[in-house]
Design a protein around this motif. Structure first.
Motif, PDB file in Angstrom:
ATOM      1  N   LEU A  91      16.790 -68.624-103.769  1.00 53.01           N
ATOM      2  CA  LEU A  91      17.353 -67.016-103.836  1.00 53.01           C
ATOM      3  C   LEU A  91      17.266 -66.029-102.618  1.00 53.01           C
ATOM      4  CD1 LEU A  91      16.534 -67.286-107.576  1.00 53.01           C
ATOM      5  CD2 LEU A  91      18.696 -66.638-106.998  1.00 53.01           C
ATOM      6  N   ALA A  92      18.125 -65.634-102.156  1.00 51.61           N
ATOM      7  CA  ALA A  92      17.985 -64.813-100.955  1.00 51.61           C
ATOM      8  C   ALA A  92      17.035 -63.528-101.243  1.00 51.61           C
ATOM      9  CB  ALA A  92      19.493 -64.231-100.548  1.00 51.61           C
ATOM     10  N   TYR A  93      17.226 -62.885-102.413  1.00 47.36           N
ATOM     11  CA  TYR A  93      16.237 -61.809-102.596  1.00 47.36           C
ATOM     12  C   TYR A  93      14.949 -61.848-102.560  1.00 47.36           C
ATOM     13  CZ  TYR A  93      15.451 -63.077-107.628  1.00 47.36           C
ATOM     14  OH  TYR A  93      15.157 -64.059-108.735  1.00 47.36           O
ATOM     15  N   ASN A  94      14.439 -63.212-103.127  1.00 43.69           N
ATOM     16  CA  ASN A  94      13.174 -63.827-103.159  1.00 43.69           C
ATOM     17  C   ASN A  94      12.532 -64.023-101.808  1.00 43.69           C
ATOM     18  OD1 ASN A  94      11.004 -64.330-104.944  1.00 43.69           O
ATOM     19  ND2 ASN A  94      11.070 -66.471-104.197  1.00 43.69           N
ATOM     20  N   GLN A  95      13.418 -64.634-100.900  1.00 44.30           N
ATOM     21  CA  GLN A  95      12.968 -64.859 -99.501  1.00 44.30           C
ATOM     22  C   GLN A  95      12.721 -63.345 -98.733  1.00 44.30           C
ATOM     23  OE1 GLN A  95      16.358 -67.241 -98.235  1.00 44.30           O
ATOM     24  NE2 GLN A  95      14.956 -68.883 -98.169  1.00 44.30           N
ATOM     25  N   ALA A  96      13.550 -62.273 -98.930  1.00 47.70           N
ATOM     26  CA  ALA A  96      13.572 -61.095 -98.312  1.00 47.70           C
ATOM     27  C   ALA A  96      12.374 -60.332 -99.053  1.00 47.70           C
ATOM     28  CB  ALA A  96      14.649 -60.236 -98.738  1.00 47.70           C
ATOM     29  N   ARG A  97      11.930 -60.428-100.234  1.00 46.07           N
ATOM     30  CA  ARG A  97      10.870 -59.728-100.982  1.00 46.07           C
ATOM     31  C   ARG A  97       9.525 -60.325-100.296  1.00 46.07           C
ATOM     32  NH1 ARG A  97       9.450 -60.531-107.248  1.00 46.07           N
ATOM     33  NH2 ARG A  97      10.167 -62.531-106.683  1.00 46.07           N
ATOM     34  N   ARG A  98       9.561 -61.798-100.193  1.00 43.87           N
ATOM     35  CA  ARG A  98       8.375 -62.311 -99.739  1.00 43.87           C
ATOM     36  C   ARG A  98       8.161 -61.845 -98.172  1.00 43.87           C
ATOM     37  NH1 ARG A  98       5.040 -65.712-101.261  1.00 43.87           N
ATOM     38  NH2 ARG A  98       6.298 -66.714-102.692  1.00 43.87           N
ATOM     39  N   LYS A  99       9.166 -61.276 -97.561  1.00 41.25           N
ATOM     40  CA  LYS A  99       8.677 -60.878 -95.840  1.00 41.25           C
ATOM     41  C   LYS A  99       8.821 -59.312 -95.935  1.00 41.25           C
ATOM     42  CE  LYS A  99      11.317 -64.827 -94.333  1.00 41.25           C
ATOM     43  NZ  LYS A  99      12.431 -65.185 -93.314  1.00 41.25           N
ATOM     44  N   GLY A 100       9.131 -58.590 -97.090  1.00 40.44           N
ATOM     45  CA  GLY A 100       8.916 -57.436 -97.241  1.00 40.44           C
ATOM     46  C   GLY A 100      10.168 -56.648 -96.757  1.00 40.44           C
TER      47      GLY A 100
END
Length: 743
Positions: A91-100
């Motif tokens: 999930l793209a949102y999860n990868q972005a969230r992990r990286k802030g």
């Protein structure tokens, strides 16, 4: 009924949703595997590109492919990604969230996070929502949810029906509450994946429930596998104690993870290797004088069987079904269920069943129209009859009296149903499932007759008693709700979801619901399982603590707490007796310090001493119990099997142990020495070690750093992988393993 609009491309589906609801979207995604990943990613990408879109994603347990944070982890993980997760789209949102890197117009709120995965991540920590599982539908409606996107499975027939399969848990109660509130229409998006097992019961819905369906090759992906973790001897010790309080004819709830696997395996031993089960449990049991618990040990095989009522359906329940443990069926009528509980009738359509229902006041004589409808839905009265003013019109057009007084009348009423097994029995109610690839395959291959006994349903049905209380009380005899904890205070408060600095490890989930439910159901118990110690930074710390600034379950709901050293029955006890009981199941290395704190606080008398029977609570004693005779051969590392290969299964055990031992070179020196010897030896006993090093691609390592890492891995394999314990069923190089074994 309006048929859903069908799309082959996720971007087209996003266009349709935006046209329908506008640019303010509150998106509900199911927890775990039920998310519509293709749609969610297309919508997130659109929000990244268009800052006028306001996107709030409300979900839980976002799964992601494993990643390697260190060189050792990378070497272990990379082949798994290629073999197990090549078909999974993160999930793209999860990868972005992990990286802030979430854009300002996107917010991601989770009420349960993948355990430990977002510690010290400000974005995830700030957007966490602390909520009971059953309150989530209410909270979603309060937030203005206007889109639900869910992976669904198509029916194998020509009905066009769909299955919510893994996740009816929140979707069903959310839609029900929306109807009760006269809430505005929620746009439903279904992402159709034939690889998702089709589960009937409450999870089966008409396709008209959905506004939009996404179909096509892009959606036909393998389901995210969660490989079973290795089970430690500590987990097995906990499992034996827990199995000893599970009553035949009762109800069971457990969760995912090593402890759940261990409990299911030990219950299986209780059924098929009963003498060994008794022997091990009694060897572990030090509370022979019943100082901590008055409950007798449950030692016998299962005759009546168990019924599962579990928010999370663990893979182990399928194994227990096969071994004849999970066989107790419940029925959807409180009076009928009570009669079955009391052995007033059998689950077979007979005259005696009709008379028992009459005597209990559930039906009248002559039968009313409502009585007739109930009996036909229950599969008791011949379905060909129709009620006509206290008479039946049979298939020949003749009128018959609705008479229960005579034998001939009763037999006429039963007709073709007489002697048949009572239909509609459910052996498992579940909210969601998550497991290994073998679990998904077992569900896909399950015969329809067997699948009929599983009802995936709304989470409020499982986790609370508010609706249908009388029926649930009748169904949930002798319930045992087993949940894990990180720590427990001497006063009985439970820490399961967060740390003292407010960092969230996971979430409350349904734990509070089950603990509260156990206090309300007659004969039920809440069982909190916690290993007595943990390894942190190379040090051993106690999980039984004097106090902690945060708790998940307050002490006034204390019930049963289990460590590898025994069971502390805390229900209804004074603070003093609770503390004394908790001290008796703590690791002996920490008992003196904990006792001093209790005495200093005036909660225990100054001359109290811990009974001698509980002063040898050490890992060495647990290992000695399991080392006797052939006991370790009964306790595989992977009792339910694993998606890992033989080498990976061994490496998972070794690498976990290395992580606990510490990171400084002097902390790892004893392991390094063993590893150096193993690497340089060609003796047969090191054959597995060399195979594991080859799996980690250490054969071509030529730097000093890589050689040290190879020695650490080899040493950990020698020191921590017990060759006296079988691995269990493992996968081959392609990741394929056999179906679930027959008992």
């Amino acid at each position: 009924m309006t048929q859903p609009e069908v799309f082959a491309a996720a971007e087209q589906c996003v266009d349709a949703v935006l046209d329908r609801v506008g640019k303010r979207i509150v998106l509900g995604l199911p927890l775990g595997i039920g998310k519509a990943n293709q749609f969610a990613n297309a919508l997130y990408t659109r929000a990244e590109q268009d800052e006028e879109i306001s996107l709030t994603i409300y979900t839980a347990l976002t799964l992601e492919r494993p990643s390697g944070g260190s060189e050792l982890q990378r070497r272990f993980v990379q082949p798994l990604l290629d073999r197990l997760y090549s078909d999974y789209q993160d999930l793209a949102y999860n990868q972005a969230r992990r990286k802030g890197l979430l854009p300002k117009n996107v917010e991601v709120c989770e009420f349960f996070m993948q355990p430990g995965s977002f510690l010290s991540n400000p974005t995830a920590q700030q957007s966490y929502v602390s909520a009971n599982y059953t309150h989530v539908p209410r909270d979603l409606l309060d937030r203005g949810v206007n889109v639900i996107a869910q992976m669904v499975s198509p029916a194998g027939d020509d009905s066009g029906d769909l299955s919510l399969s893994s996740n009816p848990d929140l979707t069903l109660p959310l839609l029900a509450q929306a109807r009760e509130r006269d809430y505005s229409h929620i746009v439903m998006v279904g992402e159709v994946n034939p690889r998702l097992p089709f589960v009937g019961g409450d999870a089966r819905v008409r396709d008209s429930l959905f506004d939009f369906l996404l179909r096509g090759e892009s959606c036909e992906r393998e389901i995210f596998p969660a490989p079973n973790p290795p089970v430690r001897l500590t987990d097995y010790a906990l499992a034996f104690h827990i199995a000893g309080v599970i009553k035949d004819g009762g109800t069971l709830q457990i969760g995912i993870g090593a402890l759940g696997d261990a409990i299911c395996h030990v219950l299986n031993l209780r059924q098929v290797e009963n003498a060994d089960y008794r022997d091990i449990l009694q060897s572990l049991h030090e509370d022979r004088d019943h100082q901590l618990s008055q409950l007798p040990l449950e030692l016998d095989r299962f005759e009546k069987g168990l019924y599962g009522a579990s928010e999370m359906v663990p893979e182990g329940f399928l194994h227990l079904r096969r071994s004849g443990v999970m066989t107790r069926e419940v029925f959807a009528d409180a009076t009928l269920q009570k009669l079955l509980n009391e052995n007033a009738c059998a689950p077979v359509v007979t005259e005696e069943l009709l008379l028992a229902l009459r005597d209990a006041g559930r039906i009248q004589c002559p039968l009313t129209e409502a009585d007739t409808g109930f009996l036909q839905r229950a599969g008791i009265v011949d379905p060909s009859y129709s009620w006509r003013g206290h008479r039946f019109l049979d298939k020949h057009g003749e009128l018959e009296e609705c008479d229960l007084h005579s034998r001939a009348g009763r037999q006429k009423l039963l007709g073709s149903q007489e002697g048949k097994k009572l239909p509609g029995g459910t052996w498992l109610h579940g909210g969601f499932y998550l497991g290994s690839s073998a679990m998904y395959e077992a569900l896909r291959q399950m015969p329809e007759s067997e699948m009929a006994g599983i009802n995936m349903t709304a989470i409020d049905y499982i986790n609370e008693l508010q609706k249908g209380r009388a029926l649930k009380i009748a169904q949930r005899q002798y319930a045992r709700f087993v949940n894990s904890a990180m720590m427990v205070t001497l006063n009985g408060a439970v820490v399961s979801d967060g740390l003292e600095d407010a960092q969230v490890v996971s979430g409350v989930g349904g734990q509070y619901n089950f603990v509260a439910q156990a206090h309300e159901l007659p004969g039920a118990r809440s069982v909190i399982a916690v290993a007595s110690t943990r390894h942190t930074g190379g040090r051993v710390r106690s999980n039984i603590v004097w106090q902690y600034p945060h708790c998940t379950i307050p002490r006034h709901l204390r019930d049963m707490v289990v460590t590898e050293y025994g069971i502390a029955d805390l229900r209804g006890k004074t603070d003093r007796d609770v503390i004394v009981a908790m001290l008796c199941i703590a690791d002996s290395r920490f008992q003196a310090e904990l006792l001093d704190k209790a005495k200093s606080a005036g909660k225990v008398e100054s001359d109290y001493t811990i009974p001698e029977a509980f002063c040898n609570n050490t890992p060495e004693r647990i290992h000695a119990v399991f080392a006797q005779g052939h006991r370790r051969r009964l306790l595989p590392y992977y009792p339910l099997g694993t998606d890992l290969t033989r080498e990976e299964a061994q490496l998972a055990v070794a690498l976990k142990a290395v992580k606990e031992e510490g990171r400084k070179i002097w902390e790892l020196w004893p392991i390094l020495r063993k590893g150096l010897m193993a690497c340089k030896s060609s003796a047969p006993e090191y054959r597995d070690v060399h195979a594991c090093l080859e799996r980690m691609a250490f054969g071509t390592s030529d730097t000093f750093e890589h050689r040290l890492e190879a020695y650490v891995v080899a040493g950990a394999l020698v020191r921590f992988v017990d060759t006296n314990r079988p691995l269990g069923e493992v996968a081959d190089a392609r990741g394929i393993r056999a179906n679930l074994p027959e008992a």
